[in-house]
Design an enzyme around this catalytic site. Sequence first.
Site, PDB file in Angstrom:
ATOM      1  N   HIS B  66     -36.136   7.562  -7.708  1.00  0.00           N
ATOM      2  CA  HIS B  66     -36.688   6.733  -6.549  1.00  0.00           C
ATOM      3  C   HIS B  66     -36.579   5.390  -6.847  1.00  0.00           C
ATOM      4  O   HIS B  66     -37.385   4.478  -7.283  1.00  0.00           O
ATOM      5  CB  HIS B  66     -37.938   7.092  -6.312  1.00  0.00           C
ATOM      6  CG  HIS B  66     -38.488   6.591  -4.818  1.00  0.00           C
ATOM      7  ND1 HIS B  66     -39.244   7.452  -4.129  1.00  0.00           N
ATOM      8  CD2 HIS B  66     -38.169   5.730  -4.235  1.00  0.00           C
ATOM      9  CE1 HIS B  66     -39.380   6.827  -2.821  1.00  0.00           C
ATOM     10  NE2 HIS B  66     -38.657   5.568  -2.781  1.00  0.00           N
ATOM     11  N   ARG B  70     -30.483  -1.437  -2.372  1.00  0.00           N
ATOM     12  CA  ARG B  70     -30.299  -2.240  -1.379  1.00  0.00           C
ATOM     13  C   ARG B  70     -28.918  -2.717  -0.931  1.00  0.00           C
ATOM     14  O   ARG B  70     -28.519  -3.257   0.210  1.00  0.00           O
ATOM     15  CB  ARG B  70     -30.823  -3.752  -1.588  1.00  0.00           C
ATOM     16  CG  ARG B  70     -32.258  -3.588  -1.901  1.00  0.00           C
ATOM     17  CD  ARG B  70     -33.064  -3.424  -0.815  1.00  0.00           C
ATOM     18  NE  ARG B  70     -34.759  -3.539  -1.108  1.00  0.00           N
ATOM     19  CZ  ARG B  70     -35.656  -2.630  -0.458  1.00  0.00           C
ATOM     20  NH1 ARG B  70     -35.266  -1.883   0.287  1.00  0.00           N
ATOM     21  NH2 ARG B  70     -36.806  -2.884  -0.966  1.00  0.00           N
ATOM     22  N   ASN B 100     -31.735   4.042   2.459  1.00  0.00           N
ATOM     23  CA  ASN B 100     -32.052   2.968   3.572  1.00  0.00           C
ATOM     24  C   ASN B 100     -31.492   1.848   3.476  1.00  0.00           C
ATOM     25  O   ASN B 100     -32.193   0.755   3.228  1.00  0.00           O
ATOM     26  CB  ASN B 100     -33.552   2.828   3.731  1.00  0.00           C
ATOM     27  CG  ASN B 100     -34.298   2.432   2.388  1.00  0.00           C
ATOM     28  OD1 ASN B 100     -33.760   2.635   1.119  1.00  0.00           O
ATOM     29  ND2 ASN B 100     -35.414   1.831   2.673  1.00  0.00           N
ATOM     30  N   HIS B 238     -43.796   9.368  -4.323  1.00  0.00           N
ATOM     31  CA  HIS B 238     -44.878   8.350  -4.191  1.00  0.00           C
ATOM     32  C   HIS B 238     -46.403   8.949  -3.893  1.00  0.00           C
ATOM     33  O   HIS B 238     -46.828   8.121  -2.962  1.00  0.00           O
ATOM     34  CB  HIS B 238     -44.467   7.118  -3.678  1.00  0.00           C
ATOM     35  CG  HIS B 238     -43.790   7.035  -2.275  1.00  0.00           C
ATOM     36  ND1 HIS B 238     -44.181   7.660  -1.224  1.00  0.00           N
ATOM     37  CD2 HIS B 238     -42.629   6.331  -1.956  1.00  0.00           C
ATOM     38  CE1 HIS B 238     -43.784   7.315  -0.205  1.00  0.00           C
ATOM     39  NE2 HIS B 238     -42.584   6.718  -0.564  1.00  0.00           N
ATOM     40  N   ASP B 324     -40.083   3.850  -7.357  1.00  0.00           N
ATOM     41  CA  ASP B 324     -39.787   3.276  -5.779  1.00  0.00           C
ATOM     42  C   ASP B 324     -39.683   1.930  -5.920  1.00  0.00           C
ATOM     43  O   ASP B 324     -40.099   0.958  -5.372  1.00  0.00           O
ATOM     44  CB  ASP B 324     -41.406   3.509  -5.183  1.00  0.00           C
ATOM     45  CG  ASP B 324     -41.034   3.313  -3.915  1.00  0.00           C
ATOM     46  OD1 ASP B 324     -40.055   3.236  -3.209  1.00  0.00           O
ATOM     47  OD2 ASP B 324     -42.210   3.229  -2.967  1.00  0.00           O
ATOM     48  N   HIS B 328     -37.274  -7.368  -3.248  1.00  0.00           N
ATOM     49  CA  HIS B 328     -37.204  -8.136  -1.952  1.00  0.00           C
ATOM     50  C   HIS B 328     -36.883  -9.683  -2.131  1.00  0.00           C
ATOM     51  O   HIS B 328     -37.283 -10.199  -3.319  1.00  0.00           O
ATOM     52  CB  HIS B 328     -38.612  -8.361  -1.157  1.00  0.00           C
ATOM     53  CG  HIS B 328     -38.750  -6.920  -0.509  1.00  0.00           C
ATOM     54  ND1 HIS B 328     -37.959  -6.564   0.483  1.00  0.00           N
ATOM     55  CD2 HIS B 328     -39.673  -5.920  -0.572  1.00  0.00           C
ATOM     56  CE1 HIS B 328     -38.334  -5.353   1.112  1.00  0.00           C
ATOM     57  NE2 HIS B 328     -39.485  -4.970   0.327  1.00  0.00           N
ATOM     58  N   GLY B 343     -43.110  -3.531  -1.038  1.00  0.00           N
ATOM     59  CA  GLY B 343     -42.466  -3.011  -2.002  1.00  0.00           C
ATOM     60  C   GLY B 343     -42.714  -3.814  -3.082  1.00  0.00           C
ATOM     61  O   GLY B 343     -43.002  -5.076  -3.063  1.00  0.00           O
TER      62      GLY B 343
END
Lengths: 345, 454
Positions: B66, B70, B100, B238, B324, B328, B343
């Site tokens: 996981h 990006r 995503n 998660h 996870d 950013h 995140g």
Amino acid sequence: MTLPNAIENQIGNGIENAGAQADLEITAVPERRHVLDLDDFSRPEINALLDSAKGMAEVLGRDIKKVPALRGRVIVTLFYEASTRTRISFEEAGKVLSADVINMSTSGSSVEKGESLLNTALTIQAMSVDAIVIRHPHSGAPYLLARHLDRVGIINAGDGMHAHPTQALLDLFTVREKLGALEGLKIVIVGDVLHSRVARSDIWGFAKMGAQVVLCGPNTLLPLDLLGGDGGQIPTELASVKMDTDLDRAIQDADVVMALRLQSERQHSGFLPSVREYIRRWQVTEARLTRAKPGVLVMHPGPMNEGIEISSSIAHGGSSVIEEQVTSGVAVRMALLYQIANQGR
Amino acid sequence: MGSGPLLIKGARIIDASSGMDQVGHILVVDGKIAAVGQVSQDQVPDGCQTIDAAGLVACPGFIDLHCHLREPGFEFKETIASGTRAAAKGGFTSICAMPNTEPPIDNAAVVDFLRFRSQAEASVKVFPIACVSKGRLGRELSEMEELASAGAVAFSDDGDPVYDATLMRLALAYSLDLGLPIIDHCQDLSLSGNGVMAEGAVASRLGLDGIPAAAEESMIARDIALAQLTGGRLHLAHISTAGSIHLLRQAKDRGLRVTAEVCPHHLTITDQWVLGGVGKDAGAAGPFSYDTSTKVYPPLRTQRDVDALVQALAEGVIDCIATDHAPHDATSKQCTYEEAAFGISVLETALGSTMQMVHQGSLGLADLVHSLTVGPAGVVGPAFDGLASLNTGTPADIALFDPDLEWVVDPQEFQSQGKNTPLAGVTLRGQVVATFVDGKMVYQSETSKTGAAS
């Protein structure tokens, strides 16, 4: 423009006297860089501030309300939310102390062009400002500024649902002026406590001063986790705070009853079945007030919804100190500005 | 990836796939494990590079089910290049990229793009996870078979739940014959609402909207029921609450094909970190409160939840650790807590922070290695065959770490573009020394460059 000599003298004397007096009153307040919430204030510090506010109130009672205590200091009020009393109160407080007060509202500023809060604040700091008074719809916004700005004092004028420390201090001041001492008093705060930054700061303030705080309202609008929830550390100062859904019971022998504003959107978002039922169960009414102590004070942080959280007769009745709260607000904010905007001098 | 022969000497070798835990050597030839444990001198080819690994642990490279790379779409947060460099620094040799992105990984062309970019730029092996639904919109199933053929190893709309229960039912049923799990981002949006941190005393104190544990648990309960209904393979991403573990345990007891992962941060830190000043004076909020690097979904929860998660991992109820990793850009975090993106950048701190459980005695070192290698490989299945093992003939994907080295987390030293970690300035004990993919060294720590390798 020339002033008649008499008036000039009067101003001069006023300035000198007040300056001396203000200094005398304020030296006892411990040093502090920011005012973010009351949770990091000690009881002696609160007392010192209230004492200093008393001196400020005296200035406000003068014929000519002007002292030079903050002459040459610049204060910016940075409001991301609508406000009447808090903003005017800060502006008046700054001006009475001779500070230059610049009001920045987000409309018409670079905020409309998408400038971030932090960049806006850094820009203001770069203009050699001494203090920023900030109101913001997001909890913690003043903390963001306090972390990233190094040359400006930050005063929280209301952040999200988190805190409104200057309101709490003016509430403490009002009650102390009226009832003499805060320790041992029973303070009932009724209404939408969950979403109320005023209540959160009042809880800290009154609890720290040794008063017994009872929070009252529907279970859906009480901050049940504040005093419980698993794993959370409950600060010892809040150990005596209680919650009760029954206003008739909670109001028993109260010294102070504070009604909070009920926003009508709480009904639409399901916190309440109806405003009608809220009125029936939690409106502060004359009948309910008879259960409180004789001489009970009724307070409200404003703006009021008369006829919803408080009946009109109570709001404007003999027990109400709602207008005194507003007056106290200016004095308390003078005391705070004097301290925060005067750093590095 | 050409690489010469390599001998790792005198490491504590932990291979959870074979149960090996002994001091010995690992010989790598042609990118594969040639010998492990005892290595005789005549096996070692001429010109073999030797690494003295005394005091270090050697194990199969870590596998992360996981992470968010990006790319495509959010290259200002992370790229395949930077994200896989971060993975290599964290000891990971195989990582799964969540879909995503923009566009989302919901068709074979995007899977191909990811594969192509990975071949060109990745430091470690990248496995795409594809969307459950077209466009991640939660309305129609993606073309799962084509995605699987293109190389997707699982399906997930991660970042959002599959909110429509019927669509989730259909996804679990349809994917059955593909043999790939549906990875479930468990979040009841109507309960989580505008929440930004765990509901509880800290959220109340800070005046932040809370996310109740029930927002996760009610979704898990729903999807376990759907796994039972369909016989499908459900993997819970998660998980973060004590109640979720209760539900997971029950599902496993009933023999359902349900697996689960837990993140390093949920195993080690709590919502007290949002109040700030942990380890200092926790009495008052201060300028250190509202640290947006603590904002993550699921949110940091209470010590009770942390204890339950650690215990469940030690008991094997939770199958694996997954990072996870959610990098950013600075702007997404330099704002109020409400505005900040969810995140944490995790890849480079995963080992150091989870080693805390080992040092505290709540998890065995071999169990930790298991949860970073065999555990995640087992969730995905055949695609990871041989990747979680040091058996002779398997790809030489190896993590070499010092279990006791103390270091201070400095996000500016991250390979990841995402500097968003609540652990900045925190001392961790346990650090990756070197990482090998198919026998090639893809990372070596600065401290080891001067010493160990010869």
